[in-house]
Design a protein around this motif. Structure first.
Motif, PDB file in Angstrom:
ATOM      1  N   LYS A 286       6.322 -14.963   8.338  1.00 10.90           N
ATOM      2  CA  LYS A 286       5.799 -14.294   9.538  1.00 10.90           C
ATOM      3  C   LYS A 286       6.733 -14.554  10.723  1.00 10.90           C
ATOM      4  O   LYS A 286       7.027 -13.665  11.518  1.00 10.90           O
ATOM      5  CB  LYS A 286       4.394 -14.831   9.851  1.00 10.90           C
ATOM      6  N   TYR A 287       7.228 -15.795  10.824  1.00  9.37           N
ATOM      7  CA  TYR A 287       8.091 -16.225  11.940  1.00  9.37           C
ATOM      8  C   TYR A 287       9.367 -15.372  12.020  1.00  9.37           C
ATOM      9  O   TYR A 287       9.832 -15.044  13.107  1.00  9.37           O
ATOM     10  CB  TYR A 287       8.426 -17.710  11.745  1.00  9.37           C
ATOM     11  N   ILE A 288       9.927 -14.995  10.841  1.00  3.78           N
ATOM     12  CA  ILE A 288      11.152 -14.178  10.879  1.00  3.78           C
ATOM     13  C   ILE A 288      10.830 -12.676  10.873  1.00  3.78           C
ATOM     14  O   ILE A 288      11.717 -11.836  10.756  1.00  3.78           O
ATOM     15  CB  ILE A 288      12.144 -14.539   9.739  1.00  3.78           C
ATOM     16  N   GLY A 289       9.523 -12.337  10.979  1.00  2.00           N
ATOM     17  CA  GLY A 289       9.146 -10.934  11.136  1.00  2.00           C
ATOM     18  C   GLY A 289       8.806 -10.197   9.859  1.00  2.00           C
ATOM     19  O   GLY A 289       8.710  -8.973   9.850  1.00  2.00           O
TER      20      GLY A 289
ATOM     21  N   ALA B  21       2.303  -9.657   2.408  1.00  2.00           N
ATOM     22  CA  ALA B  21       1.312  -8.604   2.168  1.00  2.00           C
ATOM     23  C   ALA B  21      -0.004  -9.256   1.772  1.00  2.00           C
ATOM     24  O   ALA B  21      -0.015 -10.218   1.007  1.00  2.00           O
ATOM     25  CB  ALA B  21       1.795  -7.678   1.062  1.00  2.00           C
ATOM     26  N   GLY B  22      -1.111  -8.752   2.317  1.00  2.00           N
ATOM     27  CA  GLY B  22      -2.433  -9.235   1.945  1.00  2.00           C
ATOM     28  C   GLY B  22      -2.844 -10.541   2.587  1.00  2.00           C
ATOM     29  O   GLY B  22      -3.921 -11.048   2.319  1.00  2.00           O
ATOM     30  N   ASP B  23      -1.989 -11.110   3.450  1.00  2.00           N
ATOM     31  CA  ASP B  23      -2.314 -12.413   4.046  1.00  2.00           C
ATOM     32  C   ASP B  23      -3.351 -12.230   5.157  1.00  2.00           C
ATOM     33  O   ASP B  23      -3.053 -11.657   6.198  1.00  2.00           O
ATOM     34  CB  ASP B  23      -1.050 -13.067   4.612  1.00  2.00           C
ATOM     35  N   PRO B  24      -4.604 -12.719   4.942  1.00  2.40           N
ATOM     36  CA  PRO B  24      -5.653 -12.467   5.927  1.00  2.40           C
ATOM     37  C   PRO B  24      -5.455 -13.230   7.229  1.00  2.40           C
ATOM     38  O   PRO B  24      -5.966 -12.841   8.273  1.00  2.40           O
ATOM     39  CB  PRO B  24      -6.928 -12.951   5.217  1.00  2.40           C
ATOM     40  N   LYS B  25      -4.677 -14.319   7.174  1.00  2.00           N
ATOM     41  CA  LYS B  25      -4.510 -15.172   8.349  1.00  2.00           C
ATOM     42  C   LYS B  25      -3.252 -14.854   9.154  1.00  2.00           C
ATOM     43  O   LYS B  25      -3.255 -14.844  10.374  1.00  2.00           O
ATOM     44  CB  LYS B  25      -4.475 -16.635   7.894  1.00  2.00           C
ATOM     45  N   TYR B  26      -2.150 -14.587   8.470  1.00  2.00           N
ATOM     46  CA  TYR B  26      -0.865 -14.432   9.164  1.00  2.00           C
ATOM     47  C   TYR B  26      -0.280 -13.022   9.069  1.00  2.00           C
ATOM     48  O   TYR B  26       0.755 -12.746   9.657  1.00  2.00           O
ATOM     49  CB  TYR B  26       0.158 -15.427   8.606  1.00  2.00           C
ATOM     50  N   GLY B  27      -0.923 -12.158   8.297  1.00  2.00           N
ATOM     51  CA  GLY B  27      -0.356 -10.828   8.093  1.00  2.00           C
ATOM     52  C   GLY B  27      -1.062  -9.766   8.914  1.00  2.00           C
ATOM     53  O   GLY B  27      -2.095 -10.020   9.531  1.00  2.00           O
ATOM     54  N   PRO B  28      -0.518  -8.532   8.918  1.00  2.00           N
ATOM     55  CA  PRO B  28      -1.173  -7.439   9.651  1.00  2.00           C
ATOM     56  C   PRO B  28      -2.439  -6.981   8.939  1.00  2.00           C
ATOM     57  O   PRO B  28      -2.606  -7.208   7.742  1.00  2.00           O
ATOM     58  CB  PRO B  28      -0.117  -6.332   9.651  1.00  2.00           C
ATOM     59  N   ARG B  29      -3.320  -6.313   9.681  1.00  2.00           N
ATOM     60  CA  ARG B  29      -4.593  -5.815   9.101  1.00  2.00           C
ATOM     61  C   ARG B  29      -4.322  -4.764   8.023  1.00  2.00           C
ATOM     62  O   ARG B  29      -4.900  -4.792   6.963  1.00  2.00           O
ATOM     63  CB  ARG B  29      -5.455  -5.175  10.215  1.00  2.00           C
TER      64      ARG B  29
END
Length: 301
Positions: free
Chosen positions: A241-244, A248-256
């Motif tokens: 996430k830090y490098i942009g 996929a599918g990450d409920p905490k760190y990913g997009p909706r």
């Protein structure tokens, strides 16, 4: 006893205190938190409250986490996928959606419950609730874990983790198209000051290094292999996430808006270590789960 402080954020105001606190750590159940509140182990602005207290913006919550009780872990028959086992160590392929070890409030259905039914001997170094567990993978990450069956094996495997001699390679699908084939993310991690249940890149955090290389590129996603040099909580998820390029599918760190998968597309596929007794290097590989393979097939189309 561990103490922790949390200040109520904009999106938490009006929420019940037990809901807010159980959301701060995925191992804390609502039942357990309610007991802490009843026992006055939770203070809001220095005062005890009831379990149905509605939080206000900037309330300061102080939590005293009691020492874990000595609870018996109930062995549960499970269809575990054991990749290797001898009298010292065991390697198991954990399915997505399974929690690794029990915690007060959810004492059943975890990998440890299944391991206790499978073999009676697990190391006691981590106490009753985490017998044999040397390292963890998140509930919604699938893949290989090494388990110690005695204290000698436990100490050896932990030392190998500390000395960074354990091979841990993960496969992941991330949002975005990574232009370069290889990369190293060296960014320290700690609890997010704004959200205690999340990790973040923090200046004075713990040293954390992830190496990655691209396996395949798609229109809006990239299939990568990540190799852990250190093993911090949520390391790959936070680093990508830090490098942009969040998972996929990450409920905490990913997009909706993401791919149709339950939890993050992350699989601990390769695990290698030196056997504590024979000193022989062992390496194991677990194939991608079916739903992960199906996602790749869809992306290829």
């Amino acid at each position: 006893m561990e103490k922790m402080e949390h200040t109520i954020l904009e999106d938490q105001k009006g929420d019940r205190i037990d809901k807010v606190i159980s959301g701060l750590d995925e191992e804390w159940s609502r039942t357990q938190v309610q007991q802490w509140i009843k026992d006055a182990n939770v203070l809001v602005n220095g005062q005890p409250v009831k379990t149905n207290y509605k939080c206000s913006l900037n309330d300061v919550i102080e939590i005293t986490i009691p020492e874990p009780e000595e609870l018996d872990v109930i062995p549960e028959e499970m269809d575990l996928e054991i990749y290797y086992e001898d009298k010292d160590v065991l390697v198991v392929n954990k399915p997505r959606g399974m929690v690794v070890h029990p915690a007060p409030g959810h004492m059943t259905g975890t990998l440890v419950n299944g391991l206790m039914a499978h073999c009676k001997d697990l190391s006691g170094i981590n106490g009753v609730l985490r017998p044999g567990i040397v390292h963890r993978i998140d509930k919604d990450t699938s893949g290989l874990l090494m388990v110690a069956k005695n204290d000698m094996a436990h100490e050896s495997l932990v030392n190998q983790l500390v000395e960074k001699t354990v091979t841990r390679k993960y496969k992941a699908i991330v949002h975005g198209v990574i232009p370069h084939d290889f990369g190293t993310i060296d960014a320290p991690l700690a609890r997010d000051t704004k959200d205690r249940q999340s990790m973040a890149v923090v200046d004075n955090g713990k040293h954390a290094v992830t190496h990655f290389h691209v396996l395949e590129r798609f229109k809006d996603f990239t299939f990568v292999e990540c190799q852990l040099e250190t093993g911090r909580t949520h390391q790959i998820r936070v680093h990508m996430k830090y490098i942009g390029y969040p998972l996929a599918g990450d409920p905490k760190y990913g997009p909706r808006k993401t791919l149709d998968i339950e939890g993050q597309a992350l699989h601990a596929g390769i695990l290698g270590f030196t056997h504590p007794r024979t000193k022989e290097y062992l390496e194991f590989e677990a194939p991608l789960p079916k739903d992960f393979e199906q996602l790749l097939e869809q992306l290829r189309k």
